[in-house]
Design a protein around this motif. Structure first.
Motif, PDB file in Angstrom:
ATOM      1  N   SER A 150     -16.230   1.038   0.949  1.00 37.45           N
ATOM      2  CA  SER A 150     -14.958   1.525   1.473  1.00 37.45           C
ATOM      3  C   SER A 150     -14.660   2.926   0.989  1.00 37.45           C
ATOM      4  CB  SER A 150     -13.816   0.615   1.034  1.00 37.45           C
ATOM      5  OG  SER A 150     -13.897  -0.589   1.701  1.00 37.45           O
ATOM      6  N   SER A 209     -14.121   6.132   3.292  1.00 39.62           N
ATOM      7  CA  SER A 209     -12.882   6.920   3.307  1.00 39.62           C
ATOM      8  C   SER A 209     -13.153   8.373   2.933  1.00 39.62           C
ATOM      9  CB  SER A 209     -11.797   6.298   2.429  1.00 39.62           C
ATOM     10  OG  SER A 209     -12.295   5.893   1.218  1.00 39.62           O
ATOM     11  N   ALA A 269     -11.012   0.664   4.011  1.00 40.18           N
ATOM     12  CA  ALA A 269     -11.091   2.109   3.791  1.00 40.18           C
ATOM     13  C   ALA A 269      -9.894   2.847   4.368  1.00 40.18           C
ATOM     14  CB  ALA A 269     -12.379   2.654   4.403  1.00 40.18           C
ATOM     15  N   ALA A 282      -8.340   6.228   2.862  1.00 35.18           N
ATOM     16  CA  ALA A 282      -8.708   7.413   3.642  1.00 35.18           C
ATOM     17  C   ALA A 282      -7.457   8.198   4.008  1.00 35.18           C
ATOM     18  CB  ALA A 282      -9.462   7.001   4.906  1.00 35.18           C
TER      19      ALA A 282
END
Lengths: 289, 305
Positions: free
Chosen positions: B104, B108, B180, B184
């Protein structure tokens, strides 16, 4: 009031508009919702929404027990708002008091408080909430207590840093010289100077609490099933994800919109208090982590 | 550097000690474990004997010291349900969670760093609006809801990806991407702000004035300086990812510590919840320690010691 209106930008207007709708839903739920949120109608269970092949009786469809999705979403706003307000009020109170004490008196008090902040922050919030629920049992009140027990750190960090700076300023020194009591100085002169940044944090926290509370309800650790909540609806929707897309789609949209609303208001307030928009500071106000 | 490391290590130990203390206090609140370990109709003598075995009849300070002593040698109690060491159960599932969280973080970063930089460079254009809009929604969406929508589209509707389980690369795609999105969004927002902040500084103007190309200005001067706050938030985000994994794992039936913890809560299996908490706090604090050291290396203005 007119001061606020004059300074509103697009974000602010949208944020307050969303908030107004959510508050209206929570307050006027019995009049706004088309049907009783707990009325079961097994004959029309799992009915699709009106625009997806369903009937106009259930605009957003029905769930496994034939309960009206729209009505449950309107009632669900109550759980979200009440939890958020209680959790934020409690943690803001505890966190601000501790942060002011640590910042103003420094020394041992500061060491203890700030170490405690580090300790609480070392455990991701969801896990802390899980520990709480294991010990005290899952319930809405315990969810609120868990939030307060963990989220006070957000206010303490901000208040501590600001008071540390304020303490050295001349007007505070003047108060000390004039013989004001410490309580008076803290409440009348220090607190007003913290209000702005703390208000920004509190607004962003409202969104955060709603987001996480729905997650806990989704895990079955929040409200009991008979009380309609957005997270609880998503939990039920998950079991029927293969047949009823509307059960997972609409409650999630409600959560997202509400959180966007609070974040918009928070961003707008931050811009009001901090003219250097877009600047980055080590402890970015309202940092959620 | 040595003094700095020593101080940070000491702080790290204080934090771990504090987490253990809180866990111990809560454990005392969690009720009499003999109720969960013995049948309801167990005779009083058996109950007393078990309490004695578990050391519950001793004074609290002694219990506390024994608890710390046991943790120091890696004993976090036995799971009430599985009847085996809780730490073992957690460590068995930890790699799956770390895999999920790392994947993840990678996703991101790949999304957020270029988008955030682009948004800053092309400020107030449609690129900026798009990036800011995505970031706003990403921070407001419940992780598990995004997961459900993902299942709805990619597993139910289009039948492209598996909706549950671990073990294969395909099974990782949905949970990792879902998890993510929130980080992100946060990293993108911060990257944009950090790059904007740096682009207004005098040394950037100087770099341009001496005739450096825009690309070089951006890469050699702007990004390098903007990286300092970004590294800090990445460390914090990893902790958030470990926490977010708890819910994501439940949605996707991912065999990690998060799902273990949620199941344990439902069965009030305190030793397991306790072990998860201690292990995650330890991992998170270690990462923060590493980030601080990295931060000090990146930022020459920080005096070590």
């Amino acid at each position: 009031m007119s001061w606020i209106l004059r300074r509103l930008d697009a974000k602010g207007i949208l944020g307050f508009a969303i908030l107004a709708v959510v508050v209206l839903c929570a307050v006027a739920a019995p009049w706004l919702s088309p049907l009783d949120p707990n009325a079961q109608d097994l004959a029309s269970a799992i009915a699709p929404p009106a625009f997806g092949g369903g009937t106009a009786e259930h605009w957003l469809g029905t769930d496994r027990l034939g309960q009206d999705v729209l009505s449950r979403i309107i009632y669900g706003s109550r759980v979200s708002l009440v939890t958020a307000l209680a959790a934020v009020a409690g943690s803001a109170l505890v966190g601000t008091v501790l942060g002011m004490i640590a910042g103003y008196f420094g020394g041992f008090a500061a060491t203890v408080v700030m170490r405690l902040v580090d300790i609480v922050l070392a455990v991701p919030f969801i896990l802390l909430a899980l520990v709480f629920m294991t010990v005290f049992g899952p319930s809405l009140l315990n969810v609120i207590i868990a939030f307060i027990a963990a989220r006070w750190t957000q206010y303490t960090r901000i208040a501590y840093g600001l008071v540390l700076e304020l303490r050295e300023r001349e007007f505070i020194q003047a108060c000390v010289a004039a013989g004001l009591t410490t309580t008076d100085i803290l409440l009348r002169h220090v607190l007003v100077n913290l209000a702005g940044p703390l208000l920004v944090v509190a607004t962003l926290e409202l969104g955060f609490v709603i987001l996480i509370e729905s997650g806990l309800s989704f895990l079955g650790l929040g409200t009991p099933p008979e009380v309609p909540s957005w997270g609880g609806m998503l939990q039920e929707g998950r079991a029927l994800i293969n047949v009823a897309w509307w059960l997972t789609t609409f409650p999630g949209l409600a959560i997202m919109l509400t959180v966007v609303g609070f974040n918009f208001i928070g961003d707008w307030m931050r811009d009001q208090f901090d003219p250097r928009t877009g600047s980055v500071r080590p402890t970015e106000i309202g940092s959620r982590d | 550097m040595f003094a700095f490391l020593a101080r940070r290590t000491l702080e790290f130990l204080v934090v771990i000690f504090g987490v253990l203390t809180i866990v111990f206090v809560l454990q005392r609140f969690s009720g009499d474990p003999t109720n969960l370990l013995l049948p309801v109709d167990a005779p009083q003598e058996v109950r007393t004997e078990l309490r004695h075995q578990l050391g519950l009849d001793r004074p609290l300070p002694e219990q506390y010291l024994r608890f710390i002593g046991r943790v120091a040698v890696g004993d976090l109690g036995d799971s009430y349900r599985f009847r085996q060491p809780a730490l073992g159960l957690v460590l068995e599932r930890l790699p799956a969670t770390l895999l999920l969280a790392s994947a993840s973080l990678l996703i991101s970063l790949v999304l957020a760093l270029p988008l955030g930089t682009l948004a800053a460079v092309y400020r107030n254009t449609w690129i900026d609006s798009l990036a800011t809009g995505i970031s706003l929604l990403g921070q407001a969406m419940p992780v598990y809801w995004l997961g459900l929508l993902g299942i709805l589209l990619f597993s139910v509707q289009w039948r492209l990806l598996p909706s549950m389980g671990g073990g294969s690369f395909a099974a990782l795609v949905l949970p990792a991407t879902t998890l993510a999105v929130y980080s992100a969004a946060r990293i993108m927002r911060l990257t944009r702000a950090a790059v904007l902040d740096v682009l207004h500084q005098d040394f950037i103007r100087l770099a341009r004035a001496k005739g450096l190309g825009e690309g070089k200005v951006l890469v050699k001067h702007a990004l390098r300086n903007a990286s300092i706050p970004i590294v800090t938030i990445i460390g914090l985000q990893f902790g958030g990812l470990l926490g977010g994994a708890v819910i994501t794992e439940t949605v996707f039936a991912w065999p990690g510590v998060g799902r273990l913890a949620v199941n344990a809560v439902q069965q009030r299996d305190f030793p397991v919840v306790q072990a998860v908490t201690v292990v995650i706090a330890l991992a998170f604090s270690l990462i923060n320690l590493a980030v601080d050291v990295l931060y000090a290396r990146l930022n020459p203005r920080i005096r070590l010691g």
